[in-house]
Motif scaffolding. Structure first.
Motif, PDB file in Angstrom:
ATOM      1  N   UNK A  19       0.964  -0.495  -0.263  1.00  0.00           N
ATOM      2  CA  UNK A  19       0.220  -0.052   0.337  1.00  0.00           C
ATOM      3  C   UNK A  19       0.918   1.491  -0.127  1.00  0.00           C
ATOM      4  N   UNK A  20       2.000   0.570   0.406  1.00  0.00           N
ATOM      5  CA  UNK A  20       2.604   2.452   0.708  1.00  0.00           C
ATOM      6  C   UNK A  20       3.798   3.027  -0.346  1.00  0.00           C
ATOM      7  N   UNK A  31      10.455  12.489  -9.459  1.00  0.00           N
ATOM      8  CA  UNK A  31      10.414  10.708  -9.799  1.00  0.00           C
ATOM      9  C   UNK A  31      11.804   9.915  -9.109  1.00  0.00           C
ATOM     10  N   UNK A  32      12.821  11.027  -9.421  1.00  0.00           N
ATOM     11  CA  UNK A  32      13.798  10.708  -8.574  1.00  0.00           C
ATOM     12  C   UNK A  32      13.729  10.485  -6.962  1.00  0.00           C
ATOM     13  N   UNK A  33      12.724  10.881  -6.341  1.00  0.00           N
ATOM     14  CA  UNK A  33      12.100  10.877  -4.699  1.00  0.00           C
ATOM     15  C   UNK A  33      11.164   9.570  -4.936  1.00  0.00           C
ATOM     16  N   UNK A  34      10.503   9.496  -6.241  1.00  0.00           N
ATOM     17  CA  UNK A  34       9.675   7.951  -5.855  1.00  0.00           C
ATOM     18  C   UNK A  34      10.887   7.333  -5.362  1.00  0.00           C
ATOM     19  N   UNK A  39      12.870   2.058  -2.899  1.00  0.00           N
ATOM     20  CA  UNK A  39      13.908   1.613  -2.103  1.00  0.00           C
ATOM     21  C   UNK A  39      14.276   1.954  -0.687  1.00  0.00           C
ATOM     22  N   UNK A  40      13.752   2.674   0.061  1.00  0.00           N
ATOM     23  CA  UNK A  40      13.466   2.542   1.198  1.00  0.00           C
ATOM     24  C   UNK A  40      12.853   1.849   1.534  1.00  0.00           C
ATOM     25  N   UNK A  41      11.293   1.749   1.298  1.00  0.00           N
ATOM     26  CA  UNK A  41      10.669   0.850   1.898  1.00  0.00           C
ATOM     27  C   UNK A  41      11.129  -0.397   1.790  1.00  0.00           C
ATOM     28  N   UNK A  56       7.624  11.006   3.857  1.00  0.00           N
ATOM     29  CA  UNK A  56       7.314  10.848   2.860  1.00  0.00           C
ATOM     30  C   UNK A  56       5.948  12.488   2.092  1.00  0.00           C
ATOM     31  N   UNK A  57       6.438  11.985   0.713  1.00  0.00           N
ATOM     32  CA  UNK A  57       4.993  13.053  -0.403  1.00  0.00           C
ATOM     33  C   UNK A  57       4.471  12.689   0.201  1.00  0.00           C
TER      34      UNK A  57
END
Length: 59
Positions: A19-20, A31-34, A39-41, A56-57
């Motif tokens: 879901x996250x 796109x870079x932030x996504x 990757x962190x998740x 997060x966003x």
């Protein structure tokens, strides 16, 4: 009984992480932030989810 409870909790945790990731991918962030958030998740699910919920966003 313990294996079934652990399996159920693991399945719930997997659903929360998915879901996250979906919410992150649908956000208005760049796109870079996504990519970094996803990757962190994936690499650090517990810490990544906590950080994503706090920092997060949004939207």
């Amino acid at each position: 009984m313990d294996v079934q409870v652990g399996g159920l909790l693991g399945l719930i945790w997997l659903a929360i992480i998915i879901w996250a990731i979906v919410k992150c991918a649908q956000s208005n962030a760049g796109t870079g932030a996504k990519v970094l958030w996803i990757l962190l998740l994936l690499l650090m699910p517990v810490l990544g989810l906590i950080l994503w919920l706090l920092l997060g966003p949004k939207g």
